[in-house]
Design an enzyme around this catalytic site. Structure first.
Site, PDB file in Angstrom:
ATOM      1  N   TYR A  90      36.016   2.834  54.131  1.00 48.47           N
ATOM      2  CA  TYR A  90      35.663   4.228  53.883  1.00 48.47           C
ATOM      3  C   TYR A  90      35.902   4.622  52.428  1.00 48.47           C
ATOM      4  CZ  TYR A  90      35.198   5.283  58.880  1.00 48.47           C
ATOM      5  OH  TYR A  90      34.795   5.320  60.191  1.00 48.47           O
ATOM      6  N   ARG A  98      72.347  20.965  59.621  1.00 46.32           N
ATOM      7  CA  ARG A  98      71.151  20.803  60.449  1.00 46.32           C
ATOM      8  C   ARG A  98      71.351  21.524  61.773  1.00 46.32           C
ATOM      9  NH1 ARG A  98      69.136  14.727  61.686  1.00 46.32           N
ATOM     10  NH2 ARG A  98      70.962  14.810  63.063  1.00 46.32           N
ATOM     11  N   MET A 137      41.155   4.565  61.410  1.00 45.03           N
ATOM     12  CA  MET A 137      41.880   5.001  62.602  1.00 45.03           C
ATOM     13  C   MET A 137      42.284   3.831  63.483  1.00 45.03           C
ATOM     14  SD  MET A 137      40.805   7.731  65.573  1.00 45.03           S
ATOM     15  CE  MET A 137      40.733   9.090  64.431  1.00 45.03           C
ATOM     16  N   LYS A 193      66.712   7.706  71.750  1.00 42.97           N
ATOM     17  CA  LYS A 193      65.703   8.758  71.619  1.00 42.97           C
ATOM     18  C   LYS A 193      64.424   8.172  71.013  1.00 42.97           C
ATOM     19  CE  LYS A 193      67.460  10.161  67.083  1.00 42.97           C
ATOM     20  NZ  LYS A 193      68.045  11.247  66.271  1.00 42.97           N
TER      21      LYS A 193
END
EC number: 5.1.1.1
Length: 369
Positions: free
Chosen positions: A264, A136, A313, A38
């Site tokens: 940043y 779950r 990013m 998966k």
């Protein structure tokens, strides 16, 4: 195996084969092996991984969602595929592609039975999921009669397996809890066999369960993270080989003077003359901002270089002061050193999250096939 010229995720199929054979060696000769592929095979490439496992003789594969199973069928995977968390809206597609659903609740059972009738199915294989403590997904023990009555009332479905999921198989402080789960599973499967009049096969163990509870192998085991090189404990990790190595390059080098800032929000200030490198890799690629601020290192020509400031990013910056390197040189983000476990731990997370979060825009390069 050449040097990286851009950001790539290198996937070593020889390592996958090694891990598969190591885990197989822990099983009885009759025990089946299910490989979990998966989430793009834990962030690598589900199609190539599934086809390789199929070639190696895997008995079953598992995905989370129907869409993932369809992609494997379209890629030529013919082995049985268990869908662990199917949704009713996808049941037509599931049957069309001969996928096998985990049935985990009365609602899902009713919905799949209705779809099977619509498609005039006979003895369609389903896998009944029981909740033995993970809380779950799954039926409760007192649902056994309801399940068997629903399925035995027609010919559309046949219970192919009964399974559950261990909550803490890697934690040896939770042995009593895990043993209670195993005992509960034994009781459930005994009831199922009695009420059905036939015996579905059983599976309970995940990767850590294979290592720590070999007596509970039943008819099949399931391994996800172990196939990709991690066993949730140092002793087992030493026997496994990481399948994925994230590589990038140095785009540009800067000389920074005392008091200058980097990135940043001026999140890093130099306390002296420093040399920094900018890498073409950022949080859009799966290396989040939590890995910045000097907590996490990458490897540049065999030496540690720490990520500084805020991860951007598409870029991040590292401190390469004192490291002999140049623009264009290869950088190992994680692989063997640091491996994904150690890299992830610097941000208080786990290898699963790091691996599955590597963006699909990062090119995959396969070696060892």
């Amino acid at each position: 195996m050449g040097k990286a010229r851009e950001t790539i995720l290198e996937i070593d199929l020889r390592a996958l084969e090694h891990n598969y054979r190591y885990l197989r060696s822990k099983l009885g000769p009759e025990t089946k092996f299910l490989g979990v592929v998966k989430a793009f095979a834990y962030g690598s490439d589900s199609k190539r991984i599934a086809l390789k496992l199929q070639d190696l003789g895997i008995d079953y594969l598992a995905v989370a969602y129907v869409k993932e199973g369809v992609a494997l069928r379209n890629a030529g995977v013919t082995k049985p595929i268990l869908v662990l968390h199917p949704q009713a809206v996808n049941f037509d597609q599931l049957i069309e592609h001969c996928l096998e659903p985990s049935i985990y609740s009365p609602r899902i059972l009713r919905a799949f039975l209705k779809t099977a009738k619509k498609h005039r199915q006979k003895d369609y294989p389903v896998h009944i999921k029981f909740n033995t403590g993970l809380n779950r997904l799954g039926f409760w023990e007192n649902d056994v009669s309801h399940i068997t009555e629903e399925i035995s009332g027609g010919t559309e479905l046949r219970i192919h397996s009964v399974f559950s999921h261990l909550a803490a198989s890697e934690d040896l402080n939770e042995v009593d809890f895990t043993q209670k789960q195993i005992e509960t599973f034994d009781k459930i499967t005994t009831q199922i066999d009695h009420k059905l009049g036939y015996r579905p096969f059983r599976h309970l163990l995940n990767t850590s369960g294979i290592i720590n509870y070999p007596e509970a192998q039943y008819d099949m085991v399931r391994s996800g993270i172990g196939l990709y090189g991690f066993g949730n404990e140092a002793q087992i990790d030493a026997e496994l080989k990481p399948v994925a190595t994230l590589k990038t390059i140095i785009s540009q080098i800067h000389r920074i003077e005392p008091g200058e800032s980097v990135g940043y929000n001026r999140a890093f200030f130099s306390n002296g003359y420093r040399t920094t490198a900018t890498l073409p890799l950022g949080h859009a690629d799966g290396i989040g901002r939590q890995y910045g601020h000097g907590k996490t290192y990458v490897e540049v020509n065999g030496q540690k270089a720490f990520i500084i400031g805020n991860v951007c990013m598409d870029m991040l910056m590292i401190d390469i002061t004192g490291i002999d390197c140049k623009e264009g040189d290869e950088v190992i983000v994680f692989g063997k050193n640091p491996n994904a476990d150690r890299f992830a731990a610097t941000a208080d997370t786990i290898s699963y999250e790091l691996l599955t979060g590597i963006s699909q825009r990062v090119n995959r390069l396969f070696i060892g096939d």
